[in-house]
Design a protein around this motif. Sequence first.
Motif, PDB file in Angstrom:
ATOM      1  N   PRO A  67       0.832  -1.205   0.000  1.00 25.98           N
ATOM      2  CA  PRO A  67       0.000   0.000   0.000  1.00 25.98           C
ATOM      3  C   PRO A  67       0.872   1.263   0.000  1.00 25.98           C
ATOM      4  O   PRO A  67       2.109   1.164   0.005  1.00 25.98           O
ATOM      5  CB  PRO A  67      -0.762  -0.131   1.314  1.00 25.98           C
ATOM      6  CG  PRO A  67       0.215  -0.809   2.225  1.00 25.98           C
ATOM      7  CD  PRO A  67       1.038  -1.732   1.340  1.00 25.98           C
ATOM      8  N   GLU A  68       0.223   2.405   0.027  1.00 29.68           N
ATOM      9  CA  GLU A  68       0.868   3.721   0.150  1.00 29.68           C
ATOM     10  C   GLU A  68       1.582   4.142  -1.141  1.00 29.68           C
ATOM     11  O   GLU A  68       2.598   3.574  -1.522  1.00 29.68           O
ATOM     12  CB  GLU A  68       1.846   3.778   1.324  1.00 29.68           C
ATOM     13  CG  GLU A  68       1.211   3.491   2.662  1.00 29.68           C
ATOM     14  CD  GLU A  68       0.134   4.497   3.051  1.00 29.68           C
ATOM     15  OE1 GLU A  68       0.212   5.679   2.660  1.00 29.68           O
ATOM     16  OE2 GLU A  68      -0.815   4.081   3.731  1.00 29.68           O
ATOM     17  N   SER A  69       1.051   5.168  -1.769  1.00 29.97           N
ATOM     18  CA  SER A  69       1.564   5.616  -3.062  1.00 29.97           C
ATOM     19  C   SER A  69       3.049   5.974  -3.025  1.00 29.97           C
ATOM     20  O   SER A  69       3.793   5.606  -3.935  1.00 29.97           O
ATOM     21  CB  SER A  69       0.747   6.807  -3.575  1.00 29.97           C
ATOM     22  OG  SER A  69       0.808   7.899  -2.684  1.00 29.97           O
ATOM     23  N   SER A  70       3.493   6.657  -1.991  1.00 30.41           N
ATOM     24  CA  SER A  70       4.910   7.047  -1.924  1.00 30.41           C
ATOM     25  C   SER A  70       5.822   5.829  -1.838  1.00 30.41           C
ATOM     26  O   SER A  70       6.875   5.782  -2.477  1.00 30.41           O
ATOM     27  CB  SER A  70       5.165   7.969  -0.734  1.00 30.41           C
ATOM     28  OG  SER A  70       4.479   9.189  -0.917  1.00 30.41           O
ATOM     29  N   ASP A  71       5.410   4.833  -1.058  1.00 27.85           N
ATOM     30  CA  ASP A  71       6.186   3.592  -0.941  1.00 27.85           C
ATOM     31  C   ASP A  71       6.218   2.851  -2.275  1.00 27.85           C
ATOM     32  O   ASP A  71       7.257   2.309  -2.672  1.00 27.85           O
ATOM     33  CB  ASP A  71       5.612   2.686   0.138  1.00 27.85           C
ATOM     34  CG  ASP A  71       5.785   3.255   1.540  1.00 27.85           C
ATOM     35  OD1 ASP A  71       6.593   4.182   1.727  1.00 27.85           O
ATOM     36  OD2 ASP A  71       5.081   2.768   2.451  1.00 27.85           O
ATOM     37  N   ILE A  72       5.081   2.823  -2.964  1.00 27.54           N
ATOM     38  CA  ILE A  72       5.006   2.125  -4.250  1.00 27.54           C
ATOM     39  C   ILE A  72       5.902   2.814  -5.280  1.00 27.54           C
ATOM     40  O   ILE A  72       6.672   2.153  -5.985  1.00 27.54           O
ATOM     41  CB  ILE A  72       3.546   2.042  -4.751  1.00 27.54           C
ATOM     42  CG1 ILE A  72       2.697   1.178  -3.801  1.00 27.54           C
ATOM     43  CG2 ILE A  72       3.505   1.489  -6.179  1.00 27.54           C
ATOM     44  CD1 ILE A  72       1.204   1.241  -4.066  1.00 27.54           C
ATOM     45  N   VAL A  73       5.818   4.140  -5.362  1.00 29.58           N
ATOM     46  CA  VAL A  73       6.633   4.885  -6.325  1.00 29.58           C
ATOM     47  C   VAL A  73       8.116   4.671  -6.036  1.00 29.58           C
ATOM     48  O   VAL A  73       8.918   4.437  -6.951  1.00 29.58           O
ATOM     49  CB  VAL A  73       6.254   6.384  -6.316  1.00 29.58           C
ATOM     50  CG1 VAL A  73       7.285   7.213  -7.054  1.00 29.58           C
ATOM     51  CG2 VAL A  73       4.871   6.577  -6.910  1.00 29.58           C
ATOM     52  N   GLU A  74       8.495   4.726  -4.780  1.00 34.99           N
ATOM     53  CA  GLU A  74       9.893   4.499  -4.403  1.00 34.99           C
ATOM     54  C   GLU A  74      10.331   3.084  -4.788  1.00 34.99           C
ATOM     55  O   GLU A  74      11.414   2.883  -5.343  1.00 34.99           O
ATOM     56  CB  GLU A  74      10.062   4.709  -2.901  1.00 34.99           C
ATOM     57  CG  GLU A  74      11.484   4.531  -2.417  1.00 34.99           C
ATOM     58  CD  GLU A  74      11.637   4.771  -0.916  1.00 34.99           C
ATOM     59  OE1 GLU A  74      12.673   4.328  -0.369  1.00 34.99           O
ATOM     60  OE2 GLU A  74      10.740   5.365  -0.300  1.00 34.99           O
ATOM     61  N   TYR A  75       9.490   2.095  -4.504  1.00 35.07           N
ATOM     62  CA  TYR A  75       9.791   0.705  -4.867  1.00 35.07           C
ATOM     63  C   TYR A  75       9.979   0.576  -6.381  1.00 35.07           C
ATOM     64  O   TYR A  75      10.947  -0.043  -6.847  1.00 35.07           O
ATOM     65  CB  TYR A  75       8.668  -0.227  -4.390  1.00 35.07           C
ATOM     66  CG  TYR A  75       8.707  -1.570  -5.052  1.00 35.07           C
ATOM     67  CD1 TYR A  75       9.641  -2.530  -4.653  1.00 35.07           C
ATOM     68  CD2 TYR A  75       7.844  -1.880  -6.104  1.00 35.07           C
ATOM     69  CE1 TYR A  75       9.712  -3.761  -5.302  1.00 35.07           C
ATOM     70  CE2 TYR A  75       7.918  -3.095  -6.743  1.00 35.07           C
ATOM     71  CZ  TYR A  75       8.837  -4.040  -6.342  1.00 35.07           C
ATOM     72  OH  TYR A  75       8.917  -5.250  -6.972  1.00 35.07           O
ATOM     73  N   LEU A  76       9.062   1.147  -7.164  1.00 30.79           N
ATOM     74  CA  LEU A  76       9.149   1.038  -8.618  1.00 30.79           C
ATOM     75  C   LEU A  76      10.431   1.686  -9.147  1.00 30.79           C
ATOM     76  O   LEU A  76      11.090   1.123 -10.022  1.00 30.79           O
ATOM     77  CB  LEU A  76       7.926   1.685  -9.263  1.00 30.79           C
ATOM     78  CG  LEU A  76       6.604   0.948  -9.061  1.00 30.79           C
ATOM     79  CD1 LEU A  76       5.431   1.797  -9.554  1.00 30.79           C
ATOM     80  CD2 LEU A  76       6.602  -0.413  -9.736  1.00 30.79           C
ATOM     81  N   GLU A  77      10.783   2.830  -8.612  1.00 29.36           N
ATOM     82  CA  GLU A  77      11.999   3.521  -9.047  1.00 29.36           C
ATOM     83  C   GLU A  77      13.240   2.707  -8.700  1.00 29.36           C
ATOM     84  O   GLU A  77      14.148   2.560  -9.519  1.00 29.36           O
ATOM     85  CB  GLU A  77      12.067   4.920  -8.439  1.00 29.36           C
ATOM     86  CG  GLU A  77      13.210   5.755  -8.953  1.00 29.36           C
ATOM     87  CD  GLU A  77      13.145   6.036 -10.444  1.00 29.36           C
ATOM     88  OE1 GLU A  77      14.226   5.999 -11.075  1.00 29.36           O
ATOM     89  OE2 GLU A  77      12.068   6.277 -10.996  1.00 29.36           O
TER      90      GLU A  77
END
Length: 85
Positions: A67-77
């Motif tokens: 969950p959590e958009s910031s965590d997801i974006v960081e993971y994807l990057e």
Amino acid sequence: MAEITFYELPGCPFCAKVRSKLEELDLEYDSIEVPRAHGEREQVKEVSGQTGVPVLTDEAHGVEGMPESSDIVEYLEETYGSGAA
């Protein structure tokens, strides 16, 4: 079927943030639109333990229900973007 699954709600600004990163990185993903009512979000609750969105799964890297958009974006990057080894 893509290895990344993205659970989202149209009009959700946090979901849009994640979708933008997925598209920026040109990643193939399956999108699952969840119902507006939290009580009807059984599918996302099964994978993440909660009913909020966005939620991301990535079978290729063993990620189940992040969950959590910031965590997801960081993971994807870190995993697929400039931070990838």
